[in-house]
Design a protein around this motif. Structure first.
Motif, PDB file in Angstrom:
ATOM      1  N   GLU A  98       0.825  -1.200   0.000  1.00 25.75           N
ATOM      2  CA  GLU A  98       0.000   0.000   0.000  1.00 25.75           C
ATOM      3  C   GLU A  98       0.864   1.258   0.000  1.00 25.75           C
ATOM      4  O   GLU A  98       0.499   2.269  -0.621  1.00 25.75           O
ATOM      5  N   VAL A  99       1.997   1.232   0.681  1.00 22.92           N
ATOM      6  CA  VAL A  99       2.929   2.368   0.640  1.00 22.92           C
ATOM      7  C   VAL A  99       3.388   2.597  -0.797  1.00 22.92           C
ATOM      8  O   VAL A  99       3.395   3.738  -1.294  1.00 22.92           O
ATOM      9  N   ILE A 100       3.745   1.516  -1.476  1.00 24.34           N
ATOM     10  CA  ILE A 100       4.203   1.641  -2.866  1.00 24.34           C
ATOM     11  C   ILE A 100       3.060   2.081  -3.766  1.00 24.34           C
ATOM     12  O   ILE A 100       3.232   2.932  -4.652  1.00 24.34           O
ATOM     13  N   ARG A 101       1.883   1.542  -3.535  1.00 24.90           N
ATOM     14  CA  ARG A 101       0.720   1.917  -4.350  1.00 24.90           C
ATOM     15  C   ARG A 101       0.402   3.403  -4.192  1.00 24.90           C
ATOM     16  O   ARG A 101       0.103   4.088  -5.189  1.00 24.90           O
ATOM     17  N   SER A 102       0.461   3.902  -2.971  1.00 26.08           N
ATOM     18  CA  SER A 102       0.176   5.333  -2.759  1.00 26.08           C
ATOM     19  C   SER A 102       1.231   6.198  -3.435  1.00 26.08           C
ATOM     20  O   SER A 102       0.923   7.285  -3.953  1.00 26.08           O
ATOM     21  N   LYS A 126       0.404   6.406  -7.148  1.00 21.73           N
ATOM     22  CA  LYS A 126      -0.710   7.319  -7.396  1.00 21.73           C
ATOM     23  C   LYS A 126      -0.277   8.773  -7.314  1.00 21.73           C
ATOM     24  O   LYS A 126      -0.809   9.639  -8.007  1.00 21.73           O
ATOM     25  N   ALA A 127       0.705   9.041  -6.455  1.00 23.40           N
ATOM     26  CA  ALA A 127       1.192  10.413  -6.278  1.00 23.40           C
ATOM     27  C   ALA A 127       2.276  10.780  -7.279  1.00 23.40           C
ATOM     28  O   ALA A 127       2.791  11.894  -7.252  1.00 23.40           O
ATOM     29  N   GLY A 128       2.633   9.859  -8.172  1.00 26.09           N
ATOM     30  CA  GLY A 128       3.676  10.129  -9.149  1.00 26.09           C
ATOM     31  C   GLY A 128       5.084  10.000  -8.587  1.00 26.09           C
ATOM     32  O   GLY A 128       6.047  10.386  -9.241  1.00 26.09           O
ATOM     33  N   GLU A 129       5.198   9.434  -7.379  1.00 26.21           N
ATOM     34  CA  GLU A 129       6.516   9.285  -6.747  1.00 26.21           C
ATOM     35  C   GLU A 129       7.183   7.961  -7.107  1.00 26.21           C
ATOM     36  O   GLU A 129       8.402   7.831  -7.000  1.00 26.21           O
ATOM     37  N   PHE A 130       6.382   6.997  -7.523  1.00 28.56           N
ATOM     38  CA  PHE A 130       6.892   5.694  -7.933  1.00 28.56           C
ATOM     39  C   PHE A 130       6.358   5.350  -9.317  1.00 28.56           C
ATOM     40  O   PHE A 130       5.353   5.917  -9.773  1.00 28.56           O
ATOM     41  N   ARG A 131       6.997   4.420  -9.955  1.00 24.68           N
ATOM     42  CA  ARG A 131       6.559   3.931 -11.256  1.00 24.68           C
ATOM     43  C   ARG A 131       5.168   3.311 -11.151  1.00 24.68           C
ATOM     44  O   ARG A 131       4.796   2.744 -10.133  1.00 24.68           O
ATOM     45  N   THR A 132       4.417   3.433 -12.236  1.00 29.44           N
ATOM     46  CA  THR A 132       3.070   2.859 -12.277  1.00 29.44           C
ATOM     47  C   THR A 132       3.021   1.577 -13.093  1.00 29.44           C
ATOM     48  O   THR A 132       1.964   0.940 -13.166  1.00 29.44           O
ATOM     49  N   ASP A 133       4.140   1.206 -13.723  1.00 33.17           N
ATOM     50  CA  ASP A 133       4.143   0.024 -14.583  1.00 33.17           C
ATOM     51  C   ASP A 133       4.599  -1.238 -13.845  1.00 33.17           C
ATOM     52  O   ASP A 133       4.774  -2.284 -14.464  1.00 33.17           O
ATOM     53  N   SER A 160       2.360  -5.314  -5.525  1.00 29.49           N
ATOM     54  CA  SER A 160       2.512  -6.611  -4.863  1.00 29.49           C
ATOM     55  C   SER A 160       3.753  -7.345  -5.359  1.00 29.49           C
ATOM     56  O   SER A 160       4.456  -8.007  -4.587  1.00 29.49           O
ATOM     57  N   VAL A 161       4.046  -7.213  -6.657  1.00 26.84           N
ATOM     58  CA  VAL A 161       5.252  -7.830  -7.213  1.00 26.84           C
ATOM     59  C   VAL A 161       6.489  -7.105  -6.699  1.00 26.84           C
ATOM     60  O   VAL A 161       7.503  -7.732  -6.377  1.00 26.84           O
ATOM     61  N   ALA A 162       6.402  -5.775  -6.601  1.00 24.90           N
ATOM     62  CA  ALA A 162       7.526  -5.009  -6.070  1.00 24.90           C
ATOM     63  C   ALA A 162       7.857  -5.443  -4.645  1.00 24.90           C
ATOM     64  O   ALA A 162       9.039  -5.571  -4.274  1.00 24.90           O
ATOM     65  N   VAL A 163       6.812  -5.686  -3.836  1.00 24.00           N
ATOM     66  CA  VAL A 163       7.038  -6.139  -2.457  1.00 24.00           C
ATOM     67  C   VAL A 163       7.740  -7.488  -2.441  1.00 24.00           C
ATOM     68  O   VAL A 163       8.661  -7.708  -1.649  1.00 24.00           O
ATOM     69  N   LEU A 164       7.333  -8.387  -3.320  1.00 29.97           N
ATOM     70  CA  LEU A 164       7.975  -9.700  -3.364  1.00 29.97           C
ATOM     71  C   LEU A 164       9.464  -9.563  -3.658  1.00 29.97           C
ATOM     72  O   LEU A 164      10.296 -10.239  -3.042  1.00 29.97           O
ATOM     73  N   GLY A 165       9.806  -8.685  -4.599  1.00 32.35           N
ATOM     74  CA  GLY A 165      11.212  -8.487  -4.932  1.00 32.35           C
ATOM     75  C   GLY A 165      11.991  -7.846  -3.803  1.00 32.35           C
ATOM     76  O   GLY A 165      13.103  -8.284  -3.466  1.00 32.35           O
ATOM     77  N   GLU A 209      18.582   1.721  -1.189  1.00 30.92           N
ATOM     78  CA  GLU A 209      18.899   2.510  -2.384  1.00 30.92           C
ATOM     79  C   GLU A 209      18.491   1.760  -3.648  1.00 30.92           C
ATOM     80  O   GLU A 209      17.932   2.344  -4.583  1.00 30.92           O
ATOM     81  N   MET A 210      18.762   0.463  -3.697  1.00 27.58           N
ATOM     82  CA  MET A 210      18.374  -0.333  -4.856  1.00 27.58           C
ATOM     83  C   MET A 210      16.856  -0.386  -5.001  1.00 27.58           C
ATOM     84  O   MET A 210      16.325  -0.309  -6.121  1.00 27.58           O
ATOM     85  N   SER A 211      16.147  -0.515  -3.872  1.00 27.32           N
ATOM     86  CA  SER A 211      14.686  -0.576  -3.918  1.00 27.32           C
ATOM     87  C   SER A 211      14.096   0.730  -4.444  1.00 27.32           C
ATOM     88  O   SER A 211      13.207   0.724  -5.312  1.00 27.32           O
ATOM     89  N   LEU A 212      14.564   1.844  -3.914  1.00 27.27           N
ATOM     90  CA  LEU A 212      14.043   3.143  -4.344  1.00 27.27           C
ATOM     91  C   LEU A 212      14.395   3.419  -5.801  1.00 27.27           C
ATOM     92  O   LEU A 212      13.566   3.949  -6.563  1.00 27.27           O
ATOM     93  N   SER A 213      15.600   3.056  -6.208  1.00 27.08           N
ATOM     94  CA  SER A 213      16.012   3.293  -7.594  1.00 27.08           C
ATOM     95  C   SER A 213      15.148   2.506  -8.570  1.00 27.08           C
ATOM     96  O   SER A 213      14.780   2.998  -9.642  1.00 27.08           O
ATOM     97  N   SER A 214      14.799   1.286  -8.192  1.00 31.90           N
ATOM     98  CA  SER A 214      13.996   0.443  -9.093  1.00 31.90           C
ATOM     99  C   SER A 214      12.572   0.965  -9.237  1.00 31.90           C
ATOM    100  O   SER A 214      11.906   0.649 -10.230  1.00 31.90           O
ATOM    101  N   LEU A 215      12.105   1.756  -8.262  1.00 30.75           N
ATOM    102  CA  LEU A 215      10.735   2.271  -8.310  1.00 30.75           C
ATOM    103  C   LEU A 215      10.639   3.714  -8.779  1.00 30.75           C
ATOM    104  O   LEU A 215       9.530   4.225  -8.972  1.00 30.75           O
TER     105      LEU A 215
END
Length: 225
Positions: free
Chosen positions: A162-166, A169-176, A180-185, A214-220
């Motif tokens: 939900e943090v990633i989803r929000s 929606k706010a344009g802070e993370f990728r939408t593609d 749920s998949v991002a969390v698994l990774g 850093e890797m997580s934020l960069s990927s998103l």
């Protein structure tokens, strides 16, 4: 997903007077505060970490604590009960800390970074979590307390998604990327810290954590940023 069938054990299907009394002790509200029970759990954590859960026996735990097998049997009837008792509070602590961070009025990238730092901090404070990460415990735990552990773990994943989803929606993370998949990774990467971390090595858990954050934020990060 269908719930796994629960095995019948003395702890869940007490057919003897000894098993019944042990079940009553486990359900008594004061058992978790009992000093001997705490010693047994601590000993079990050391044995499981050293030998692996699958290879450990109740005799190993009794020897670690310095008590007889009969004394240990007074408190616990199966190795599974020890695993559940060992993980119950740490998993709940990890989940509650995440929910506190997720509720902060901060941009999603800051909340995600803070949540992952809490993950690493909790692992450092509660090393019994390494047992949870190194064993496929979902296949060996049964009963209400085990269900509670699984529920906390599932809620952790949903909250992080939900943090990633929000953020998307706010344009802070990728939408593609599916949150749920991002969390698994991300969690998969953090869960493997225990494979690489050496307490005697040059890098601390926090060092690994910061690189993974850093890797997580960069990927998103959105591609046009």
């Amino acid at each position: 997903m269908a719930a796994p069938r629960r095995r019948r054990t003395a702890a869940t299907d007490p057919e003897s007077d000894i098993a019944r009394r042990r079940l009553e002790r486990r359900q008594a509200s004061g058992r978790r505060s009992d000093v001997r029970w705490a010693e047994i759990l601590a000993g079990a954590g050391r044995v499981f970490a050293r030998l692996g859960y699958g290879q450990s026996t109740l005799e190993d735990v009794a020897g670690e604590v310095g008590i007889s097998r009969a004394t240990l049997y007074y408190y616990v009837g199966t190795k599974e009960e020890l695993l559940v008792g060992l993980l119950h509070d740490p998993i709940e602590t990890m989940r509650t800390r995440l929910e506190e961070v997720a509720a902060l009025p901060l941009p999603a990238p800051e909340r995600l970074a803070a949540a992952l730092r809490e993950y690493v901090r909790t692992m450092a404070e509660l090393p019994e979590l390494f047992v949870f990460l190194s064993e496929n415990v979902h296949q060996v735990m049964t009963g209400p307390e085990a269900d509670h552990i699984r529920d906390n773990a599932d809620r952790y994943g949903r909250t992080l998604a939900e943090v990633i989803r929000s953020g998307a929606k706010a344009g802070e993370f990728r939408t593609d990327i599916d949150p749920s998949v991002a969390v698994l990774g991300i969690i998969g990467m953090f869960n493997w810290i225990h494979r690489w971390y050496n307490p005697e090595g040059e890098r601390s858990l926090e060092d690994f954590g910061e690189d993974f954050i850093e890797m997580s934020l960069s990927s998103l990060t959105p591609k046009n940023s």
